[in-house]
Structures are given as C-alpha cells and as structure tokens.
Design a protein around this motif. Structure first.
Motif, PDB file in Angstrom:
ATOM      1  N   ILE A  17      67.332 -34.725  32.126  1.00  0.00           N
ATOM      2  CA  ILE A  17      67.250 -35.858  31.200  1.00  0.00           C
ATOM      3  C   ILE A  17      66.832 -35.395  29.815  1.00  0.00           C
ATOM      4  O   ILE A  17      67.406 -35.821  28.805  1.00  0.00           O
ATOM      5  CB  ILE A  17      66.301 -36.946  31.750  1.00  0.00           C
ATOM      6  N   GLN A  18      65.863 -34.496  29.741  1.00  0.00           N
ATOM      7  CA  GLN A  18      65.424 -33.985  28.439  1.00  0.00           C
ATOM      8  C   GLN A  18      66.570 -33.265  27.726  1.00  0.00           C
ATOM      9  O   GLN A  18      66.788 -33.473  26.524  1.00  0.00           O
ATOM     10  CB  GLN A  18      64.241 -33.047  28.618  1.00  0.00           C
ATOM     11  N   ALA A  19      67.311 -32.431  28.444  1.00  0.00           N
ATOM     12  CA  ALA A  19      68.427 -31.700  27.834  1.00  0.00           C
ATOM     13  C   ALA A  19      69.525 -32.657  27.364  1.00  0.00           C
ATOM     14  O   ALA A  19      70.095 -32.474  26.284  1.00  0.00           O
ATOM     15  CB  ALA A  19      68.982 -30.680  28.829  1.00  0.00           C
ATOM     16  N   LEU A  20      69.815 -33.683  28.167  1.00  0.00           N
ATOM     17  CA  LEU A  20      70.836 -34.656  27.765  1.00  0.00           C
ATOM     18  C   LEU A  20      70.403 -35.431  26.520  1.00  0.00           C
ATOM     19  O   LEU A  20      71.203 -35.662  25.612  1.00  0.00           O
ATOM     20  CB  LEU A  20      71.129 -35.622  28.915  1.00  0.00           C
ATOM     21  N   MET A  21      69.136 -35.814  26.479  1.00  0.00           N
ATOM     22  CA  MET A  21      68.650 -36.566  25.317  1.00  0.00           C
ATOM     23  C   MET A  21      68.634 -35.698  24.061  1.00  0.00           C
ATOM     24  O   MET A  21      68.902 -36.192  22.965  1.00  0.00           O
ATOM     25  CB  MET A  21      67.281 -37.151  25.612  1.00  0.00           C
TER      26      MET A  21
END
Length: 110
Positions: A17-21
């Motif tokens: 999720i952090q990488a996608l955001m």
C-alpha cells in the motif's frame, strides 16, 4: 479504465500500500481469508487508467516476493475428534500476489 484486484498476504500489506501510494495510486483495502491455508489476506482494489495497469502491477510484484514456509494444516472435521489425527508439516510457497484486471465501465469519486 481498469479495476485491479490484488490478493496479497497480510505480511505484505503495509509495504504494498505504501509503494502504491508513493506512485499516486488510490487503493481500497479489504480484509479477506484464503481458502487453502485459512490465513488472513488483504484484497486491494485499485482503479487505474489503461496505460497505468502494467506500472501498477510492477509495483505490487516488487513488494510481494515469494518464499518457502513450513506449516501444519489442521483438518476441519465437523463433530469429530482429532485426537488420533496425525499431521505432517508441509513446505508451502507463500508470498506473491494473485492479480486480476477487469474492465471498469464507470468510476466516480466525490
């Protein structure tokens, strides 16, 4: 537009999720349970433009490496005693992601 469903292990959830955001993808997270190992999973729903599908999948893949884990899978026996049941540890491959891309006819965000 496309809707990407990515089913990942809970272990990978925060990193994915952090990488996608960081790549400016908007992510909706759902808690789900897998069928084989009966472990918690996370299903991500990501609406993307057609041109961003491959980039989004690459971000997910980069965070969900596969690895081996030894587990004991207890059987489900309804109404039966498992006192005499012998289980054997088994080596299973975990990690990775199950990714589905489907057409998205309409997307609105208010």
């Amino acid at each position: 537009m496309k809707l990407i469903y990515a089913i990942i292990r809970n272990d990978n959830e925060d990193d994915v999720i952090q990488a996608l955001m960081q790549e400016h993808f908007v992510v909706t997270r759902l808690s789900t349970t897998g069928g084989f190992l009966k472990k918690g999973n996370t299903t991500l729903m990501i609406a993307v433009e057609d041109s961003d599908v491959d980039r989004c999948i690459d971000v997910i893949k980069a965070q969900c490496g596969r690895r081996q884990e030894i587990t004991v899978n207890m059987p489900y026996l309804s109404g039966s005693s498992i006192m005499n049941y012998t289980t054997m540890p088994m080596n299973v491959e975990i990690g990775g992601a199950t990714i589905m891309v489907v057409p998205l006819e309409r997307f609105e965000k208010y």
